[in-house]
Design a protein around this motif. Sequence first.
Motif, PDB file in Angstrom:
ATOM      1  N   UNK A  78      93.850  43.296 103.436  1.00 31.43           N
ATOM      2  CA  UNK A  78      92.853  43.994 102.633  1.00 31.43           C
ATOM      3  C   UNK A  78      93.011  45.498 102.703  1.00 31.43           C
ATOM      4  N   UNK A  79      93.272  46.011 103.912  1.00 34.15           N
ATOM      5  CA  UNK A  79      93.431  47.457 104.079  1.00 34.15           C
ATOM      6  C   UNK A  79      94.693  47.950 103.379  1.00 34.15           C
ATOM      7  N   UNK A  80      95.755  47.144 103.403  1.00 36.97           N
ATOM      8  CA  UNK A  80      96.966  47.505 102.670  1.00 36.97           C
ATOM      9  C   UNK A  80      96.653  47.736 101.190  1.00 36.97           C
ATOM     10  N   UNK A  81      95.919  46.807 100.603  1.00 41.31           N
ATOM     11  CA  UNK A  81      95.598  46.911  99.181  1.00 41.31           C
ATOM     12  C   UNK A  81      94.717  48.122  98.907  1.00 41.31           C
ATOM     13  N   UNK A  82      93.778  48.378  99.799  1.00 44.45           N
ATOM     14  CA  UNK A  82      92.865  49.508  99.621  1.00 44.45           C
ATOM     15  C   UNK A  82      93.592  50.842  99.700  1.00 44.45           C
ATOM     16  N   UNK A  83      94.605  50.918 100.572  1.00 46.10           N
ATOM     17  CA  UNK A  83      95.318  52.179 100.802  1.00 46.10           C
ATOM     18  C   UNK A  83      96.648  52.257 100.046  1.00 46.10           C
TER      19      UNK A  83
ATOM     20  N   UNK B  30      99.322  56.207 103.338  1.00 47.32           N
ATOM     21  CA  UNK B  30      99.248  55.340 104.516  1.00 47.32           C
ATOM     22  C   UNK B  30      99.666  53.920 104.137  1.00 47.32           C
ATOM     23  N   UNK B  31     100.747  53.447 104.757  1.00 47.01           N
ATOM     24  CA  UNK B  31     101.244  52.102 104.508  1.00 47.01           C
ATOM     25  C   UNK B  31     100.786  51.175 105.636  1.00 47.01           C
ATOM     26  N   UNK B  32     100.257  50.022 105.279  1.00 45.05           N
ATOM     27  CA  UNK B  32      99.721  49.077 106.263  1.00 45.05           C
ATOM     28  C   UNK B  32     100.532  47.793 106.260  1.00 45.05           C
ATOM     29  N   UNK B  33     100.916  47.347 107.444  1.00 52.13           N
ATOM     30  CA  UNK B  33     101.673  46.110 107.578  1.00 52.13           C
ATOM     31  C   UNK B  33     101.095  45.285 108.726  1.00 52.13           C
ATOM     32  N   UNK B  34     101.388  43.999 108.702  1.00 47.41           N
ATOM     33  CA  UNK B  34     100.957  43.109 109.776  1.00 47.41           C
ATOM     34  C   UNK B  34     102.123  42.217 110.163  1.00 47.41           C
ATOM     35  N   UNK B  35     102.288  42.000 111.457  1.00 49.91           N
ATOM     36  CA  UNK B  35     103.343  41.112 111.943  1.00 49.91           C
ATOM     37  C   UNK B  35     102.696  39.889 112.581  1.00 49.91           C
ATOM     38  N   UNK B  36     103.306  38.734 112.340  1.00 48.88           N
ATOM     39  CA  UNK B  36     102.788  37.467 112.866  1.00 48.88           C
ATOM     40  C   UNK B  36     103.862  36.785 113.719  1.00 48.88           C
ATOM     41  N   UNK B  37     104.106  37.305 114.915  1.00 52.60           N
ATOM     42  CA  UNK B  37     105.151  36.697 115.754  1.00 52.60           C
ATOM     43  C   UNK B  37     104.684  35.391 116.379  1.00 52.60           C
ATOM     44  N   UNK B  38     105.639  34.602 116.825  1.00 48.73           N
ATOM     45  CA  UNK B  38     105.320  33.392 117.567  1.00 48.73           C
ATOM     46  C   UNK B  38     105.216  33.701 119.047  1.00 48.73           C
ATOM     47  N   UNK B  39     105.253  32.684 119.898  1.00 50.02           N
ATOM     48  CA  UNK B  39     105.127  32.890 121.347  1.00 50.02           C
ATOM     49  C   UNK B  39     106.213  33.814 121.894  1.00 50.02           C
ATOM     50  N   UNK B  40     105.804  34.713 122.754  1.00 47.36           N
ATOM     51  CA  UNK B  40     106.729  35.636 123.408  1.00 47.36           C
ATOM     52  C   UNK B  40     106.451  35.664 124.899  1.00 47.36           C
ATOM     53  N   UNK B  41     107.486  35.768 125.691  1.00 50.89           N
ATOM     54  CA  UNK B  41     107.335  35.890 127.143  1.00 50.89           C
ATOM     55  C   UNK B  41     107.070  37.361 127.486  1.00 50.89           C
TER      56      UNK B  41
END
Length: 261
Positions: A165-170, A175-186
């Motif tokens: 939502x913030x990406x679309x608003x900005x 200001x560029x907005x990104x999100x990362x969705x990683x899997x399990x990490x040690x």
Amino acid sequence: MKETFAVITGASQGLGKSFAQELAQKKINLILISLPNEGLSDLCKNFQEQFGIRAVHYETDLSTQENVLTLANWINENYAVKILINNAGVGGTKKFDEASSAYIEKIIQINVMATTLLTHQLLANLKKQDKSYILNVSSLAAFSPIGYKTVYPASKAFIHSFSRGLYQELKATNVFVSVVNPGPMKTNEDTTKRIEGQGFLASMTALKPEKVAKYCIQQLEKRDTVIMVNRFSWLCLRILPIWIKLPMLTNKIKKELTITP
């Protein structure tokens, strides 16, 4: 021209530390944030000596709203922010009725409140730069509810939705907005034990923080709005119907109960 900095929360270990390393190699000044007594001072000294950058640190508990506001004021008064990486997060595995109220509150406060409030408070600072970036760390858990975690996937679903939502608003701003969705990490000893408790396959497929950080920064520079580190796992979560993935993931996570304090 005023020096600019990258702010990284949860920077003392795991993915946060790897983000700091990756940005330091690119000669980007750093503001590293973590809980007290986690070695940030030495980490900053090492980065300054190795890469010739400026690196400062701030120790605080982000589960308290007042601490987040105090941190944001300190940053805004002293530094120009070009990159904000909201990496700090907390999870765990417990039966919901056996979890304490403090345990539940901590997950919500750090994962949801701290990320949202720090972004809000630093946004005006970010807008002052020619180009600036916000990277929020969500999780593959954002794409499915999971028993014995309950609150954690919900908090990460919030981060994913908030970021989009913030990406679309900005979108029309600097200001560029990104999100990362990683899997399990040690990322630390506790997380490593929980991953290994899920079995051989989970342990072998766990991601390495340094590789995730490198890929994220590359994709952020390419203005990738949703960064998927493990596309196969993401695709499985999107394709599988809820009546299959919910019990499957819950049974998998239930194994952690035997090794989670």
